[in-house]
Enzyme design. Structure first.
Site, PDB file in Angstrom:
ATOM      1  N   VAL A 106       0.821  -1.176  -0.110  1.00  0.00           N
ATOM      2  CA  VAL A 106       0.072   0.023  -0.094  1.00  0.00           C
ATOM      3  C   VAL A 106       0.998   1.377   0.132  1.00  0.00           C
ATOM      4  O   VAL A 106       1.820   1.374   0.818  1.00  0.00           O
ATOM      5  CB  VAL A 106      -0.892  -0.033   1.327  1.00  0.00           C
ATOM      6  N   SER A 107       0.989   2.114  -0.878  1.00  0.00           N
ATOM      7  CA  SER A 107       1.680   3.086  -1.344  1.00  0.00           C
ATOM      8  C   SER A 107       1.672   4.220   0.127  1.00  0.00           C
ATOM      9  O   SER A 107       0.517   4.332   0.660  1.00  0.00           O
ATOM     10  CB  SER A 107       1.532   3.908  -2.557  1.00  0.00           C
ATOM     11  N   ALA A 108       2.759   4.834   0.134  1.00  0.00           N
ATOM     12  CA  ALA A 108       2.951   5.904   1.157  1.00  0.00           C
ATOM     13  C   ALA A 108       1.899   7.060   0.783  1.00  0.00           C
ATOM     14  O   ALA A 108       1.439   7.336  -0.594  1.00  0.00           O
ATOM     15  CB  ALA A 108       4.054   6.559   1.072  1.00  0.00           C
TER      16      ALA A 108
END
Length: 416
Positions: A83-85
């Site tokens: 889950v991207s920043a």
């Protein structure tokens, strides 16, 4: 494949006041970083509960601007899904400029970004999120339902082919690292539509905002980024040439787009005395240099990236270490790479230099230094124009500049 970490069910809902505090701190930080620029993106960051999509992470991590949650690794321990920043998600949402009523395809699922997109398109829009891994789509589906976004269509599919049953799309947002732009993405994009894709070009990955113009794509913007690599038919990982292999001190050159070099000669070169060339070009301590690297990748035929473990710098084997690689020119039996040195006691200003190794280190280092000076004098304030044309497009129909031939496209990088 390694098992997906088990989703945790929170024993109790986190205190609303704590969530609000952490969310506001995150949004303020994202404004400072320039990742949030519009009221629309700021608004969806307030509406979507990030902690619901990161139940494995502490609340402070879930709302940290730069925290990416790894959700799956392969059998070698390499990250294959995350889950991207928040910074990266906000940046790409700003690039996409998603409007109410849009039909949007997301390639690479996590759930959270799809929820943001669902808020942006509103009740009259449509969101499809696709992933090749059933573990990942299952996780995304469960978390989207938990957060109240059941209307997002979660599809198990190889992203190379898009999702034709819900096309055409006004926007396609790719959240995995791509080496190429498959024809399906262009075909499923409405005329005048937009793709935001982390595209790898000569080893460098940039989140490129492409608008469709007929049968090809033209960039409107690009940003430095990093993503887990695409899987399936479109997978194309970089190759590594090992120059030094002591544990914790490994030094490699990253090879992309079919690049070939003589690793044996360059291993010998690394352990020869280095040559130094200083350019006179300076940069502020917080000033990004990613556009310099893109210029070097455009201008130099033998451009590559030097990657090294921190131990190699501690031992003095190399002077620069970067997780994404250091701009390097490798020619025959010699190579040279970019470095910096402080020019003031406060360490707020740095001078670009080049370290070279090998029998022809001086010539190679001077060549790299020359292009750093050219960038400073002619392109420092410029932005490159990136286009993706169908494979087979004749040279005379392509813009002037660096041509990068891939399986499906001929990518061009040109400068004013």
């Amino acid at each position: 494949m390694s098992d997906l970490p088990r989703l945790t069910e929170p024993a109790a809902h986190p205190p609303a006041v704590e969530v609000e505090r952490l969310r506001e701190e995150m949004i303020e930080k994202l404004r400072e970083l320039g990742a949030v620029r519009t009221a629309e993106v700021e608004g969806v960051l307030r509406k979507v509960p990030r902690h619901v999509f990161a139940p494995e992470a502490p609340l402070e991590k879930a709302y940290a601007a730069e925290y990416a949650l790894v959700t799956k690794k392969d059998e070698d321990g390499v990250d294959i899904s995350s889950v991207s920043a928040a910074r990266v998600q906000a940046m790409m949402l700003e690039q996409a400029r998603i409007r109410p009523g849009d039909r949007v395809l997301e390639i690479g699922s996590g759930g959270q970004n799809a929820a943001y997109i669902a808020e942006l398109v509103g009740a009259d829009g449509q969101v499809t999120t696709a992933d090749i891994d059933p573990d990942i789509t299952g996780r995304a589906e469960r978390l989207l339902a938990r957060a109240g976004y059941e209307r997002v269509k979660v599809v198990l599919a190889d992203g190379e082919g898009g999702v034709p049953e819900h096309a055409p799309y006004d926007r396609i947002v790719v959240t995995v690292g791509a080496w190429d732009v498959p024809p399906a993405w262009v075909e499923q994009l409405a005329e005048g539509g937009r793709i935001v894709v982390p595209l790898r070009m000569r080893g460098l990955t940039r989140s490129v905002t492409f608008d469709r113009v007929g049968d090809h794509l033209v960039s409107r913007d690009y940003e430095l980024c990093g993503f887990v690599p695409m899987q399936g038919v479109g997978e194309n990982r970089m190759r590594l040439a090992l120059l030094h292999e002591a544990a914790g001190e490994e030094v490699t050159l990253k090879l992309d787009d079919g690049q070939q070099l003589d690793a044996h000669l360059l291993r010998k070169a690394l352990h020869q005395p280095r040559t130094e060339v200083w350019t006179g070009v300076t940069i502020g301590g917080y000033e990004p240099n990613d556009n310099l690297d893109l210029w070097l990748a455009t201008a130099l035929d033998d451009f590559t990236l030097l990657s090294a473990k921190p131990g190699a710098r501690t031992r003095g084997i190399v002077a620069s270490v970067s997780p994404i690689g250091v701009a390097t020119l490798a020619v025959g039996d010699s190579f040279a790479y970019r470095t910096v040195r402080p020019v003031d006691e406060e360490r707020t200003l740095f001078e670009f230099g080049v370290y070279g190794h090998g029998p022809h280190a001086k010539d190679v280092a001077e060549r790299l230094a020359e292009e750093i000076r050219t960038w400073d004098q002619e392109h420092r304030s410029d932005r490159a124009r990136i286009e993706a044309h169908p494979a087979g497009t004749p040279d005379e129909l392509l813009p002037a500049g660096r041509v990068i031939d891939k399986r499906h496209t001929r990518v061009t990088v040109s400068w004013p």
